[in-house]
Design a protein around this motif. Structure first.
Motif, mmCIF file in Angstrom:
data_model
loop_
_atom_site.group_PDB
_atom_site.id
_atom_site.type_symbol
_atom_site.label_atom_id
_atom_site.label_comp_id
_atom_site.label_asym_id
_atom_site.label_seq_id
_atom_site.Cartn_x
_atom_site.Cartn_y
_atom_site.Cartn_z
ATOM 1 N N LEU A 127 75.211 70.553 96.127
ATOM 2 C CA LEU A 127 74.869 69.864 97.163
ATOM 3 C C LEU A 127 75.614 69.302 98.108
ATOM 4 N N SER A 128 77.035 69.281 97.797
ATOM 5 C CA SER A 128 78.041 68.690 98.526
ATOM 6 C C SER A 128 78.417 69.102 99.783
ATOM 7 N N GLY A 129 78.457 68.023 100.589
ATOM 8 C CA GLY A 129 78.654 68.229 102.137
ATOM 9 C C GLY A 129 77.421 68.705 102.813
ATOM 10 N N LEU A 130 76.152 68.917 102.170
ATOM 11 C CA LEU A 130 75.064 69.533 102.706
ATOM 12 C C LEU A 130 74.188 68.393 103.509
ATOM 13 N N ARG A 131 73.768 68.490 104.622
ATOM 14 C CA ARG A 131 72.861 67.793 105.347
ATOM 15 C C ARG A 131 71.522 68.480 105.735
ATOM 16 N N LEU A 132 70.392 67.855 105.354
ATOM 17 C CA LEU A 132 69.013 68.370 105.147
ATOM 18 C C LEU A 132 68.243 67.273 106.298
ATOM 19 N N ASP A 133 67.770 67.814 107.414
ATOM 20 C CA ASP A 133 67.338 66.986 108.402
ATOM 21 C C ASP A 133 65.626 67.265 108.265
ATOM 22 N N THR A 134 65.125 68.417 107.997
ATOM 23 C CA THR A 134 63.719 68.821 107.880
ATOM 24 C C THR A 134 63.321 69.148 106.723
ATOM 25 N N SER A 135 61.888 69.148 106.630
ATOM 26 C CA SER A 135 61.121 69.624 105.212
ATOM 27 C C SER A 135 61.296 71.120 105.279
ATOM 28 N N GLY A 136 61.482 71.854 106.217
ATOM 29 C CA GLY A 136 61.762 73.361 106.240
ATOM 30 C C GLY A 136 62.771 73.630 105.748
ATOM 31 N N GLU A 137 64.078 73.027 106.111
ATOM 32 C CA GLU A 137 65.356 73.017 105.443
ATOM 33 C C GLU A 137 65.309 72.931 103.945
ATOM 34 N N ASP B 45 62.654 61.693 106.801
ATOM 35 C CA ASP B 45 61.577 62.612 107.041
ATOM 36 C C ASP B 45 61.519 63.805 105.967
ATOM 37 N N ALA B 46 62.662 64.294 105.590
ATOM 38 C CA ALA B 46 62.643 65.081 104.511
ATOM 39 C C ALA B 46 62.624 64.675 103.007
ATOM 40 N N TRP B 47 62.692 63.473 102.873
ATOM 41 C CA TRP B 47 63.044 63.073 101.475
ATOM 42 C C TRP B 47 61.825 63.313 100.755
ATOM 43 N N TYR B 48 60.486 63.185 100.968
ATOM 44 C CA TYR B 48 59.412 63.498 100.509
ATOM 45 C C TYR B 48 59.118 64.668 99.840
ATOM 46 N N THR B 49 59.682 65.839 100.684
ATOM 47 C CA THR B 49 59.806 67.138 100.356
ATOM 48 C C THR B 49 60.725 67.404 99.131
ATOM 49 N N HIS B 50 61.859 66.944 99.691
ATOM 50 C CA HIS B 50 62.919 67.042 98.377
ATOM 51 C C HIS B 50 62.441 66.259 97.066
ATOM 52 N N HIS B 51 61.613 65.127 96.953
ATOM 53 C CA HIS B 51 61.224 64.829 95.870
ATOM 54 C C HIS B 51 60.317 65.663 95.209
ATOM 55 N N ARG B 52 59.365 66.267 95.774
ATOM 56 C CA ARG B 52 58.504 67.022 95.481
ATOM 57 C C ARG B 52 58.916 68.256 94.592
ATOM 58 N N ARG B 53 59.541 69.000 95.546
ATOM 59 C CA ARG B 53 60.287 70.150 95.060
ATOM 60 C C ARG B 53 61.206 70.034 93.905
ATOM 61 N N GLY B 54 61.765 68.928 94.139
ATOM 62 C CA GLY B 54 62.846 68.557 92.790
ATOM 63 C C GLY B 54 62.111 68.365 91.636
ATOM 64 N N LYS B 55 61.095 67.602 91.942
ATOM 65 C CA LYS B 55 60.216 67.278 90.668
ATOM 66 C C LYS B 55 59.620 68.482 89.835
ATOM 67 N N ALA B 56 59.308 69.625 90.797
ATOM 68 C CA ALA B 56 58.536 70.790 90.255
ATOM 69 C C ALA B 56 59.485 71.720 89.733
ATOM 70 N N LEU B 57 60.597 71.657 90.151
ATOM 71 C CA LEU B 57 61.640 72.417 89.702
ATOM 72 C C LEU B 57 62.472 71.913 88.375
ATOM 73 N N ASN B 58 62.345 70.542 88.235
ATOM 74 C CA ASN B 58 62.642 69.950 86.932
ATOM 75 C C ASN B 58 61.810 70.226 85.889
ATOM 76 N N LEU B 59 60.487 69.965 85.957
ATOM 77 C CA LEU B 59 59.432 70.238 85.080
ATOM 78 C C LEU B 59 59.200 71.635 84.685
ATOM 79 N N GLY B 60 59.501 72.724 85.784
ATOM 80 C CA GLY B 60 59.305 73.984 85.557
ATOM 81 C C GLY B 60 60.632 74.771 84.758
ATOM 82 N N HIS B 61 61.761 74.097 84.968
ATOM 83 C CA HIS B 61 63.057 74.655 84.540
ATOM 84 C C HIS B 61 64.025 73.738 83.873
ATOM 85 N N SER B 62 63.848 72.521 83.807
ATOM 86 C CA SER B 62 65.302 71.812 83.407
ATOM 87 C C SER B 62 64.963 71.097 82.040
ATOM 88 N N MET B 63 66.087 71.433 81.041
ATOM 89 C CA MET B 63 65.943 70.552 79.897
ATOM 90 C C MET B 63 66.602 69.433 79.966
#
Length: 267
Positions: free
Chosen positions: A17-27, A61-79
């Motif tokens: 994710l280096s150098g990445l800037r996310l401004d919206t939930s869509g991104e 404004d995009a942090w909540y979506t990042h948190h929700r999608r990241g949590k789902a990704l971790n629970l579904g795929h992360s060891m």
């Protein structure tokens, strides 16, 4: 996706994710869609995640979506998930989240430190985590019906619980087999009343649902989802370019299908 590198020998998925800037939930949703697609293409469900947060910025404004999608990704795929080279701002935000979500953020100053931490974590992949199957094929069968005159497949998810990917895959395998028997496309009418989709199941649920719709659906309408399910459906719709078509009641959902048929007839 160039930001995802899979090392099967180490069982590591590196997410850059280096150098990445996310401004919206869509991104944010588009990013996680791409990560999920890369993992799905690998054929392996479980990975250690090593995430490079160097100079990563995300708008509040995009942090909540990042948190929700990241949590789902971790629970579904992360060891196990390890993060490194994080900015002070993002580090403070994740540490605050860690305090409320009760997880170790595993923060490191560099890539080597992150990989060393991964080497200490136990692998679950070789043991192939086995989920208890709580549903029979007969349970799925009674929840699927076809109305040939209306060109509608009724999907009854009411009071059903998707605990994990095994539940999702078993149900969608059944649906796909039933559709194969018909050999035609249908409008999908989906009852979500009382349905629960655990975070561990969402990645598989979204992937299988998308595949099913692309192959077999002329249009899908959903009704009576709980607030959390509706929120997640709408969130994923932002980046996957489908209309959620969510209605409160079956009658409203049927009316929407009639509208869709009229729209198709006009083109």
């Amino acid at each position: 996706m160039h930001r995802v590198t899979l090392n099967d020998d180490l069982q590591v998925a590196e997410i850059d994710l280096s150098g990445l800037r996310l401004d919206t939930s869509g991104e944010v949703n588009a990013l996680y869609d791409a990560i999920e697609a890369a993992l799905a293409e690998s054929g392996e469900e479980l990975w250690f995640f090593v995430i490079n947060y160097s100079d990563f910025r995300i708008d509040s404004d995009a942090w909540y979506t990042h948190h929700r999608r990241g949590k789902a990704l971790n629970l579904g795929h992360s060891m196990g998930t390890v993060r490194f080279d994080m900015s002070e701002e993002t580090q403070r935000q994740i540490e605050r989240t860690a305090e409320t979500e009760s997880f170790d953020p595993n923060l490191f100053a560099d890539h080597d430190g992150a990989l060393a931490r991964v080497a200490e974590l136990p692998s679950k992949r070789r043991a192939k985590v086995v989920h208890d199957m709580g549903y029979s094929d007969a349970e799925f069968a009674k929840r699927i019906s076809f109305d040939g005159a209306a060109e509608i497949m009724n999907v009854d998810f009411s009071n059903f619980v998707f605990h994990h990917s095994a539940d999702v895959n078993a149900f969608y395998d059944h649906i796909e087999a039933r559709l194969e028997e018909t050999a035609v496309r249908w409008f999908f009418l989906i009852n979500y009343e009382g349905c629960r989709i655990f975070e561990e199941a969402w990645v598989a649920y979204a992937r299988r649902g998308k595949r099913l719709n692309e192959r077999w659906s002329m249009g899908s309408v959903r009704y009576a989802p709980g607030s959390e399910t509706e929120e997640t459906i709408r969130m994923r719709a932002e980046s996957q370019q489908f209309r959620p078509n969510i209605r409160n009641t079956r009658e409203e959902a049927l009316a929407r299908i009639d509208e869709m048929k009229s729209e198709m007839a006009e083109h």
